[in-house]
Motif scaffolding. Sequence first.
Motif, PDB file in Angstrom:
ATOM      1  N   SER A  89     -15.127 -10.657 -18.486  1.00 44.92           N
ATOM      2  CA  SER A  89     -14.535  -9.430 -18.363  1.00 44.92           C
ATOM      3  C   SER A  89     -13.382  -9.275 -17.006  1.00 44.92           C
ATOM      4  CB  SER A  89     -15.057  -8.191 -18.280  1.00 44.92           C
ATOM      5  OG  SER A  89     -15.906  -8.069 -19.509  1.00 44.92           O
ATOM      6  N   LEU A  90     -13.855  -9.727 -15.983  1.00 42.80           N
ATOM      7  CA  LEU A  90     -13.135  -9.991 -14.798  1.00 42.80           C
ATOM      8  C   LEU A  90     -12.069 -11.101 -14.993  1.00 42.80           C
ATOM      9  CD1 LEU A  90     -15.687  -9.728 -11.758  1.00 42.80           C
ATOM     10  CD2 LEU A  90     -13.922  -8.318 -12.254  1.00 42.80           C
ATOM     11  N   ALA A  91     -12.651 -12.190 -15.442  1.00 41.28           N
ATOM     12  CA  ALA A  91     -11.410 -13.220 -15.745  1.00 41.28           C
ATOM     13  C   ALA A  91     -10.313 -12.907 -16.873  1.00 41.28           C
ATOM     14  CB  ALA A  91     -12.147 -14.519 -16.507  1.00 41.28           C
ATOM     15  N   LEU A  92     -10.480 -12.053 -17.747  1.00 39.97           N
ATOM     16  CA  LEU A  92      -9.611 -11.547 -18.715  1.00 39.97           C
ATOM     17  C   LEU A  92      -8.488 -10.642 -17.566  1.00 39.97           C
ATOM     18  CD1 LEU A  92      -8.205 -11.005 -21.105  1.00 39.97           C
ATOM     19  CD2 LEU A  92     -10.030  -9.244 -21.722  1.00 39.97           C
ATOM     20  N   LEU A  93      -9.236  -9.828 -16.828  1.00 38.75           N
ATOM     21  CA  LEU A  93      -8.345  -8.575 -16.124  1.00 38.75           C
ATOM     22  C   LEU A  93      -7.736  -9.411 -15.058  1.00 38.75           C
ATOM     23  CD1 LEU A  93     -11.038  -5.948 -15.775  1.00 38.75           C
ATOM     24  CD2 LEU A  93      -9.231  -5.811 -17.035  1.00 38.75           C
TER      25      LEU A  93
END
Length: 156
Positions: A145-149
């Motif tokens: 999720s952090l990588a996507l954001l």
Amino acid sequence: MSSVEAAAERTAKNEGSIRVPVLDQRVYEGLAGMRLAMRRFLSFSETALSAARVTSQQYQALLVIKVGSVITMGALAEQMLLQHNGAVQLVDRLATAGLAQRIPSVEDKRSVYVTLTSEGMDLVESLAKVHLEGMLANEPLLAESLALLRHLAQLG
């Protein structure tokens, strides 16, 4: 343009307000993933803390005291985002449970230090181990999720 975007644009024109850009659907997916991982961890944490008969706030205080080894009441209040009297009440509960103790300052009679008892040290260590496992169990969803954001933020 989607019907939602068109409606938002019409509303902005009609009200003379600034148009807020519509976010990419993947932003919502990333945020939802982050919140899911946090909810899973918090649920796990509450179960572990309940079994140990401490509150989330008490566990946080144990961690803060452990990091500082010996900490002033004022510093504890600051770290816990509490008013001074709230920190005093929290330490009262920890002391009653045998997890923390007060040490009067030799230099300043108004100051009081807080440290963990051996029982408090044992408890915070065992809870930290359990929480580390719980956090790592949620690492894949958090990292994804952090990588996507991060990726979407760099594009925008």
